[in-house]
Design a protein around this motif. Structure first.
Motif, PDB file in Angstrom:
ATOM      1  N   LEU A  24       0.827  -1.202   0.000  1.00  6.99           N
ATOM      2  CA  LEU A  24       0.000   0.000   0.000  1.00  6.99           C
ATOM      3  C   LEU A  24       0.862   1.253   0.000  1.00  6.99           C
ATOM      4  N   GLY A  28       0.817   4.071  -2.875  1.00  8.07           N
ATOM      5  CA  GLY A  28       0.556   5.461  -2.517  1.00  8.07           C
ATOM      6  C   GLY A  28       1.660   6.389  -2.983  1.00  8.07           C
ATOM      7  N   ILE A 168      -5.026   0.541  -5.302  1.00  5.86           N
ATOM      8  CA  ILE A 168      -4.885   1.114  -3.964  1.00  5.86           C
ATOM      9  C   ILE A 168      -6.054   0.708  -3.079  1.00  5.86           C
ATOM     10  N   GLU A 169      -7.259   0.716  -3.619  1.00  6.93           N
ATOM     11  CA  GLU A 169      -8.426   0.348  -2.823  1.00  6.93           C
ATOM     12  C   GLU A 169      -8.353  -1.102  -2.372  1.00  6.93           C
ATOM     13  N   ARG A 172      -5.700  -1.220   0.307  1.00  7.08           N
ATOM     14  CA  ARG A 172      -6.210  -0.584   1.534  1.00  7.08           C
ATOM     15  C   ARG A 172      -7.082  -1.554   2.324  1.00  7.08           C
TER      16      ARG A 172
END
Length: 229
Positions: A24, A28, A168-169, A172
């Motif tokens: 992650l 990011g 990313i989701e 996450r």
């Protein structure tokens, strides 16, 4: 008697290292590069009609910044994988990606392209007699990048941002699932927050390497003058 409203305390803390957290963090970091490139390209668009040296210089510098940070995202480092390790450039944008990287390699990072050439010029004068040389000077001529290239570059960055945000989701959600009840309690009690720490300006060193995931919660800020002897 109460109004039924619950007071909820909130706290942001640094999540300890793990493969899921590193993934992650890398995603990011790459998204930060693409966001910076998109911002620079948006500003570039404001100067496409530049009619003075100041605005033309801003156009070139902002475009160079966008190319640099895009190239950084596409390059593997010791702290993270390259963007292409996570998302693939769509086929209809591959030629634009190739142009951006060649522009980065030949013109922005290295002076090899004919898009920027340096000439030695001589000012000559004649009053009907022998030709005299009044001075020699050096001129560097930079060809402006076509607007269509900038527009395609913007489309490329925007599409990659969409693809990256999907990754990313997912990452996450994996981190949230990783933090069980016990760990969340420990983080609530003992978790650390990023802390800005003033440092001496003379301590600043550009030749440093960060680990793949930060091992310290301290963020150095170099703003203190050295103490006078």
């Amino acid at each position: 008697m109460t109004n039924g409203a619950n007071v909820v305390d909130q706290k942001q803390v640094i999540v300890p290292d793990s493969p899921e957290v590193r993934r992650l963090a890398a995603l990011g970091s790459l998204n930060a590069d693409l966001t910076e490139a998109a911002l620079a390209l948006g500003l570039v668009s404001e100067y496409t009609e530049a009619d003075n040296d100041h605005d033309r210089a801003l156009y070139r510098q902002l475009l160079a910044l966008a190319v640099v940070v895009y190239g950084r995202a596409q390059t593997k480092s010791g702290a993270r994988k390259a963007l292409w390790s996570y998302v693939t450039v769509p086929p209809n944008l591959e030629s634009t990606h190739d142009q951006v990287m060649k522009f980065r390699n030949r013109t922005i990072a290295h002076s090899e392209s004919e898009n920027e050439s340096t000439y030695v010029m001589a000012d000559l004068a004649s009053d009907g007699g022998p030709i005299t040389v009044e001075r020699a000077l050096v001129i560097t001529a930079a060809s402006p990048s076509p607007r269509t290239f900038v527009h395609r570059f913007q489309a490329l960055v925007a599409e990659l941002q969409v693809l990256l945000r999907t990754k990313i989701e997912v990452a996450r959600a994996a981190v949230i699932a990783l933090i069980d009840t016990q760990q969340s309690g420990d983080l609530w009690r003992e978790g650390r927050q990023p802390q800005l720490v003033p440092r001496l300006i003379s301590d600043w060193d550009p030749d440093t390497r960060r680990p793949p995931y930060p091992t310290s919660h301290e963020i150095p800020v170099y703003l203190l003058e050295d103490p006078q002897p």
